[in-house]
Design a protein around this motif. Structure first.
Motif, short mmCIF file in Angstrom:
data_model
loop_
_atom_site.label_atom_id
_atom_site.label_comp_id
_atom_site.label_asym_id
_atom_site.label_seq_id
_atom_site.Cartn_x
_atom_site.Cartn_y
_atom_site.Cartn_z
N THR A 1 0.79 -1.31 0.04
CA THR A 1 -0.06 0.02 -0.06
C THR A 1 0.71 1.23 0.07
OG1 THR A 1 -0.27 -0.21 2.59
CG2 THR A 1 -2.00 -1.08 1.07
N SER A 2 2.11 1.25 -0.27
CA SER A 2 3.01 2.34 -0.44
C SER A 2 4.20 1.80 -1.31
CB SER A 2 3.66 2.79 1.11
OG SER A 2 4.60 3.82 0.71
N ARG A 3 4.27 2.77 -2.18
CA ARG A 3 5.37 2.49 -3.04
C ARG A 3 6.80 2.78 -2.75
NH1 ARG A 3 5.93 7.14 -7.92
NH2 ARG A 3 7.82 6.02 -8.19
N TYR A 4 6.72 3.55 -1.52
CA TYR A 4 8.11 3.92 -0.83
C TYR A 4 8.26 3.14 0.54
CZ TYR A 4 7.81 7.96 -4.05
OH TYR A 4 7.43 8.80 -4.80
N ASP A 5 9.62 2.51 0.69
CA ASP A 5 9.79 2.11 1.69
C ASP A 5 11.04 2.72 2.43
OD1 ASP A 5 12.19 1.26 0.72
OD2 ASP A 5 11.71 -1.23 0.24
N HIS A 6 11.60 1.76 3.63
CA HIS A 6 12.86 2.65 4.41
C HIS A 6 13.91 3.05 3.58
CE1 HIS A 6 14.17 -1.61 4.42
NE2 HIS A 6 15.14 -0.80 4.97
N THR A 7 14.08 2.05 2.54
CA THR A 7 15.27 2.30 1.80
C THR A 7 15.20 3.40 0.78
OG1 THR A 7 14.52 0.92 -0.12
CG2 THR A 7 15.64 -0.34 1.51
N ASP A 8 14.19 4.14 0.78
CA ASP A 8 14.05 5.38 -0.12
C ASP A 8 14.34 6.47 0.75
OD1 ASP A 8 12.73 4.44 -2.67
OD2 ASP A 8 11.23 4.07 -1.30
N PHE A 9 14.54 6.61 1.99
CA PHE A 9 14.82 7.61 2.91
C PHE A 9 16.08 7.42 3.76
CE2 PHE A 9 10.28 6.90 2.68
CZ PHE A 9 9.87 8.09 2.01
N THR A 10 16.45 8.36 4.62
CA THR A 10 17.73 8.50 5.23
C THR A 10 17.49 8.23 6.63
OG1 THR A 10 18.75 10.31 3.86
CG2 THR A 10 19.65 9.93 5.79
N PRO A 11 18.06 7.26 7.25
CA PRO A 11 17.84 7.10 8.63
C PRO A 11 18.76 7.78 9.41
CG PRO A 11 19.39 5.24 7.86
CD PRO A 11 18.81 6.10 6.47
N ILE A 12 17.99 8.64 10.57
CA ILE A 12 18.73 9.39 11.50
C ILE A 12 19.30 8.68 12.66
CG2 ILE A 12 18.76 11.72 12.64
CD1 ILE A 12 18.74 11.82 9.55
N ALA A 13 18.14 8.50 13.36
CA ALA A 13 18.47 7.58 14.88
C ALA A 13 17.17 6.94 15.11
CB ALA A 13 18.84 8.87 15.84
N ARG A 14 17.51 5.77 15.88
CA ARG A 14 16.42 5.21 16.61
C ARG A 14 16.40 5.68 18.08
NH1 ARG A 14 15.74 -1.25 18.10
NH2 ARG A 14 17.29 -0.62 19.82
N LEU A 15 15.34 6.11 18.47
CA LEU A 15 15.17 6.81 19.98
C LEU A 15 14.61 5.68 20.95
CD1 LEU A 15 13.91 10.30 19.07
CD2 LEU A 15 16.20 9.31 19.13
N ILE A 16 13.53 5.25 20.72
CA ILE A 16 12.84 4.55 21.77
C ILE A 16 12.14 3.27 21.44
CG2 ILE A 16 12.47 6.69 23.19
CD1 ILE A 16 9.32 5.19 21.73
N THR A 17 11.85 2.43 22.53
CA THR A 17 11.00 1.14 22.45
C THR A 17 9.74 1.41 23.21
OG1 THR A 17 12.64 -0.33 21.84
CG2 THR A 17 10.80 -1.15 22.97
N ASP A 18 8.61 1.12 22.54
CA ASP A 18 7.36 1.36 23.18
C ASP A 18 6.85 -0.09 23.19
OD1 ASP A 18 4.90 2.34 24.53
OD2 ASP A 18 4.20 3.50 22.75
#
Length: 331
Positions: A111-128
């Motif tokens: 349901t989206s043509r874009y996935d995580h590889t199309d963007f720039t990872p900055i930082a993981r912050l937290i777990t919920d």
């Protein structure tokens, strides 16, 4: 050559060369020249919105950045509408967005043509973690009561603030499967954010809602119109969620981790990535952040850009198998 690489190289060069390199390194330093658009890809009230507004507030109150972070809500498609807009702004170092498992799940579901590889990872912050909520006067006293009702009447529904095949759906489907139900038959109703899902619950349109524990924490407690049946953490959480039993305590052997972090536009300059990495790492050390984190029931889970990118790749492989098992994998 990145800023970090330049500094490391300078350590092994003759002292006579340091003066020239010093000026070059300073020239590569980057700071924002205007306010940052910080996008929550959903309506107000959900997990992305909570992360964006909390981090923006802490950064401002702690004086960590000279420019402000403007929270912007772009709802639709379980995140897909916002991702499409951000993808068109390649290289913009002044645009960030909150992210979590839907950046993996929504594209896998087709349901989206874009996935995580199309963007720039900055930082993981937290777990919920996920939490199942019902109205305070609900007849369901625990998760087993709820699932017995869902099994007896497949028309009963559970709402969530993410698209079909995305985070809340996967979370409740996995929980239902562990409880002995056919996960594919759970009547999941998607809403455009956690806030809308809560409104529907209070209006009696769904039997229960599954959402992030952090975003629900402030709505529970004495006098609340909501009651929590269980949380997906491996052990009980603290603060306002201390009295909420885990799934495992109720005989359902299942946990679900909702990580949250920050990503940027495609091809964001490396020096901008380094700036934001450092900014968020410093934010996690502040008293303001730690107070907000504890109030929301979050756990720090920092990863820098490179580690976060590797983590996202691993999540894609893992969730691909889960969605396949549930018959939800897109073409």
């Amino acid at each position: 050559m990145t800023v970090k690489t330049t500094r490391l190289a300078a350590l092994v060069l003759p002292i006579a060369a340091l003066a020239g390199l010093s000026g070059a390194a300073q020239a590569e330093e980057w700071t924002p020249t205007r306010n940052i658009e910080f996008i929550a890809p959903a309506n107000p009230g959900g997990g992305w919105d909570t992360l964006v507004r909390t981090t923006s507030r802490v950064i401002q109150e702690e004086g960590l950045a000279e420019r402000s972070f403007a929270a912007i809500n772009v709802p639709g498609g379980g995140g897909a509408v916002a991702w499409a807009q951000i993808a068109r702004d390649s290289g913009n170092p002044h645009k960030l967005f909150a992210t979590s498992p839907p950046i993996i799940l929504v594209p896998l579901a087709g349901t989206s043509r874009y996935d995580h590889t199309d963007f720039t990872p900055i930082a993981r912050l937290i777990t919920d973690y996920s939490i199942v909520l019902v109205p305070a006067d609900s007849e369901y006293q625990d998760l087993n009561d709820l699932f017995a009702a869902l099994e007896a009447d497949p028309g009963l529904s559970v709402g969530g603030g993410s698209a079909p095949g995305s985070m809340d759906h996967i979370s409740i489907a996995g929980l239902a499967s562990a409880a002995g139900l056919n996960a594919a038959e759970v009547n999941y109703i998607p809403f455009s954010g956690g806030g809308e899902a809560m409104t529907s619950l209070m209006g009696g349109h769904v039997e229960a809602v599954i959402t992030g524990a952090g975003e629900a924490a402030g709505q529970l407690g004495e006098g609340s119109q909501l009651r929590a049946l269980g949380v997906s953490a491996p052990e009980r959480m603290g603060g306002p969620l201390a009295e909420v039993p885990t799934y495992q305590e109720q005989g359902i052997d299942y946990t679900f981790d909702i990580w949250r972090g920050v990503m940027g536009t495609p091809d964001m300059p490396a020096e901008a990535v380094a700036y934001y990495e450092d900014l968020f790492a410093r934010m996690l050390e502040t008293d303001g952040w730690q107070q907000a984190r504890d109030q929301l029931g979050w756990l720090d889970a920092y990863q820098d850009s490179e580690a976060f990118g590797d983590f996202l790749d691993a999540q894609q492989a893992q969730f691909s198998g889960v969605l396949g098992d549930l018959g939800l994998l897109g073409d």
